[in-house]
Scaffold this active site. Structure first.
Site, PDB file in Angstrom:
ATOM      1  N   GLU A 187       0.886  -1.166   0.000  1.00  0.00           N
ATOM      2  CA  GLU A 187       0.000   0.000   0.000  1.00  0.00           C
ATOM      3  C   GLU A 187       0.915   1.204   0.000  1.00  0.00           C
ATOM      4  OE1 GLU A 187      -1.487   3.012   2.098  1.00  0.00           O
ATOM      5  OE2 GLU A 187      -2.342   1.487   3.453  1.00  0.00           O
ATOM      6  N   CYS A 196      -2.411   7.848   4.901  1.00  0.00           N
ATOM      7  CA  CYS A 196      -2.489   7.436   3.489  1.00  0.00           C
ATOM      8  C   CYS A 196      -3.731   8.009   2.835  1.00  0.00           C
ATOM      9  CB  CYS A 196      -2.568   5.914   3.363  1.00  0.00           C
ATOM     10  SG  CYS A 196      -1.797   5.013   4.687  1.00  0.00           S
TER      11      CYS A 196
END
Lengths: 541, 541
Positions: free
Chosen positions: A269, A306
């Site tokens: 990720e 994120c």
């Protein structure tokens, strides 16, 4: 009972505590610049090999434990983490500069995640048991007895993330997913919080021991460079990788994994700017409220999520100008805050420099420069820039993620151009729509594009804040992640470290428990095409 | 109504039939060496671009069709294939050298597979709908309404296989999986059976039209080289790849896919020797019967199956020697048969040469040299070789797949060495155990290794013959496939071209049908953690 609250600088490798001889490093309190004791010994090649070999040896035994055994193990880890109490909270705060409330909240999430996964493992999530009974009379050919289950893929390498010292680190989501389904785990600790990592690693080691599991189920490796991580991903015993971090780091691991004699899956990720679309009616009706929500989301955790909203699109005009002004004013009330590491602060500063130097990006707002007492170079001052959509379409570098509390306001000619910009985006973790009823058609136009581009679509909210639940997707097409077919948060993450195996005509005594007629694990199973409850199979055919 | 039984050498690209200008090639009847008319025009870069662009344009519309619409479409394709009747059977026989019964059987399988997938799509397989209703009173933070479904990953490139002109080609498993879930498909036809490909491609094109679907849902490209396939996998509109063929071909596609600006998943089914373990008691009790079954499986379809038993392990001794002799005698009754293409026949011959020249491999049996009237160079004469396990462990090249009716008998010292050899194998599609009750312990010793190495474990049977059902796994760790997390046969293949997307707080009117409270698609859904039937969600929280 060993004292689990000591921090010695040693790595739990199997049942041992090992002082790495590959050089040493110390953690830093980013708020004070203070060096924190003790020294941590980096792993050497031999430590990597030992951890991987133990994981390999543990695999067959661990993957064949019952779901109950693994669920108990996950719950024991959760309990041990809670028992670390103040020691863990204080060390994590010191190593990350994150406030106590945030660390406590993250601990709660980490522990809840382990317990949620335990509950799902208990009811057989992920096993996907299927039984097609034999059909000896079938014409022209009889059908054999065919059964399938998903089994653990093998030992998994997990990389701790800098921005979630608990929830995406040693006992974070990837570790929970892997341990839940029967994969031993070797964690490469993030060098920014080695003490936190050691504390959590010791609690897993203790849970392995207390639950009578083979020692190789868990190991932890230290390194403040890249050598250990690279060796770990390249090791033949490792069969999958979980990573949360930078695009550069993730791509490097993808390359190593693909170049192996046996390429393996990587779940990295990596990178997302999380575009927010302010649709016209919503912006006109509640621009001020949107500005407040935006600034709140942008500056949460010093923008180090994120899912931070790094790009905001609106239709050029008075309402969007007003939104920009409102956001700029609100921003001035936000004091600069310490970032997780000096490296992250420096990268943020250089990202800001890049935008300041850019010929078309216009500075549109800046947070308060004074901050929480740390050195100015350690702090991030929130920043807002503005461009026209044409500029962004002409120069993709403008849209690149600046990790931290920085966002780009993009003025589009109309909703058609908004859609055009959306089509131009790379893969994203999230995409957010702010809209009112009158925007329905515009939202409808954008939705198919956002479904293709993002793992999660947020309506009238903000992307920060990721719920751990069954329906969550924290993932998305490349480069948001290396593999958009999976999620790293939520119970669907249990599936990522599994692969299907089929058993043809095996006698009951040799079949795995999940597939025996008597259904000793009480699993839901698909029998002859129909999902059955936790029943046994009484007749074949 | 267009006549679908013509073969013109043109490619269906969207709604058009296109004569490729990239050079031309003709099919060959491998049995007679006769060149078959007409000439097929290879695609050019512009044809690839056109097919991919049409697929991109069709994607949003096609993926949002209801499951019923897609199921009807799959059924229409099946019906059209059946309607091709003799034309298809004769052309496929001529292009492959495969006997009529085999082609008819494969057609039945292909059609049944399309219909099975249609039935599974109708009941919502693969969508994995999940609803976590909002929980506004939750402390310390409320929970948003969070819903998830799996959506089609995007246009898929499918490569036809030489050895299954129907079941793994234009309307084969990967095409069925992709179309079932809403992915447009661009097929690269295998150059060995372009006429068969055109016939089947036209029927899909006709089904697209008849079902009112966007033309870009399906296109077919010809090429007798590698340029078109490489351009197809590199095209930005393509989001996943399905391939069945050689290891070299699969690995080449993996590299192209990984080197893209946006890397994409590749499901390549590549290479397997499908080891068979003859355990001592079974071998002693029924060695003759095992030899019959083995020779039958080895020579089926001239050994041109991915699941062909290319390696047989036994414990050295009289029973294994007798098995070898029995198999050798049986083999002499098998006449040499024509292979699919001159290239495959040549590769087989060179694989045999390699074993003949190998210093330790001992020739142990040979099929009848005379054959079915084709040129000797087009035929494969079955072959058996023998080595000791120590030789195999010392030289991995001995264990490499020789595609065709060739197998290696491996004499092990004991079951312990059998396990040692098993540990040394690369990933396999299948592993087979022949055992009697007295072998139970040996089987138990081997099973954990086989689970790690193979996608399917066969007990007291032979690996050839792959059932299309819910529990089938036709897959396995690398290099059996590029991605052991999936299967290319059976209904679990429906999942391979999907990715999860999550919707947070979307109003009912904007939610996809699969996730609306009223459940208009009548899907099974996981609501608040519990699998519900096809009910609607009546209250939130």
């Amino acid at each position: 009972m060993t004292d689990l609250t000591r921090i010695t600088g040693e790595m739990p490798i199997g049942a041992s505590m090992v002082h790495g001889e590959g050089g040493c490093f110390r953690a830093l309190d980013p708020a004070t610049g203070e060096v924190l004791e003790p020294a941590f010994g980096s792993a050497q090649e031999s430590d990597v090999a030992r951890a991987c070999e133990l994981a390999r040896l543990a695999f067959d035994s661990y993957r064949n434990t019952t779901p109950d055994v693994r669920a108990n193990f996950l719950e024991a880890i959760a309990e041990n983490i809670v028992a670390l109490g103040e020691t863990l909270v204080q060390r994590a705060c010191a190593e990350t500069g994150l406030p106590r409330a945030r660390i406590e909240g993250e601990r709660g999430r980490t522990v809840a995640q382990l317990r949620l996964f335990a509950s799902r493992v208990r009811v057989g999530d992920g096993i996907d048991a299927r039984i097609d009974p034999a059909f000896p009379e079938r014409q022209p050919l009889p059908r054999a007895d065919i059964r399938m289950q998903r089994i653990a893929v093998g030992p998994v390498a997990v990389f701790g993330a800098s921005n979630f010292p608990l929830a995406f680190s040693v006992a974070g989501g990837d570790t929970a997913s892997a341990l839940a389904v029967g994969c031993p785990v070797v964690v490469k600790a993030h060098p920014a919080h080695p003490g936190t990592s050691e504390l959590v690693g010791r609690t897993i080691q203790a849970a392995v021991r207390a639950n009578g599991l083979p020692e190789g189920v868990f190991s932890l490796l230290f390194d403040d460079g890249f050598v250990v991580g690279a060796a770990l991903v390249a090791h033949p015993a490792i069969k999958a990788v979980g990573f949360t971090g930078s695009r550069r780091g993730g791509v490097a691991l993808m390359k190593i994994a693909a170049a192996r004699a046996e390429p393996i899956p990587v779940y990295a990720e990596m990178s997302s700017v999380n575009p927010v679309f302010l649709l016209p009616a919503a912006l006109a009706a509640r621009g001020k409220e949107l500005a407040i929500g935006f600034v709140e989301s942008l500056t949460l955790g010093v923008g180090q999520f994120c899912t931070n909203p790094g790009l905001v699109l609106g239709v050029a005009g008075a309402a969007f100008e007003q939104f920009k002004e409102d956001a700029a004013v609100l921003l001035t009330t936000r004091s600069a805050s310490v970032m997780l590491t000096p490296g992250i602060a420096a990268a943020y500063a250089s990202g800001i420099d890049r935008l300041n130097d850019h010929p078309v990006a216009r500075a549109a707002g800046r947070g308060e420069g004074e901050g929480d007492g740390c050195a100015a170079s350690a702090r991030a001052q929130a920043a807002l820039y503005a461009v026209d959509a044409d500029n962004l379409l002409a120069d993709p570098s403008l849209g690149e993620e600046v990790f931290g509390p920085c966002s780009l306001l993009v003025a589009c000619r109309d909703v058609v151009q908004m859609r055009e910009v959306a089509e131009y985006f790379e893969g994203q973790l999230t995409a957010t729509l702010q809209f009112d009823e009158a925007d329905d058609n515009a939202a409808r136009t954008l939705l198919p594009v956002l479904e293709r581009k993002a793992g999660r679509i947020v309506a009238n909210g903000w992307p920060t804040g990721v719920e751990v639940c069954d329906a969550m997707v924290h993932g998305g097409p490349y480069p948001a992640t290396s593999d958009g077919r999976s999620t790293s948060v939520g119970t669907a993450a249990i599936e990522r470290f599994l692969r299907p195996v089929c058993y043809q005509n095996l006698p009951q005594t040799l079949l795995p428990d999940a597939l025996r007629d008597a259904n000793p694990l009480c699993l839901p199973r698909r029998v002859d095409g129909v999902l059955a409850g936790s029943e046994s199979v009484t007749e074949a055919g």
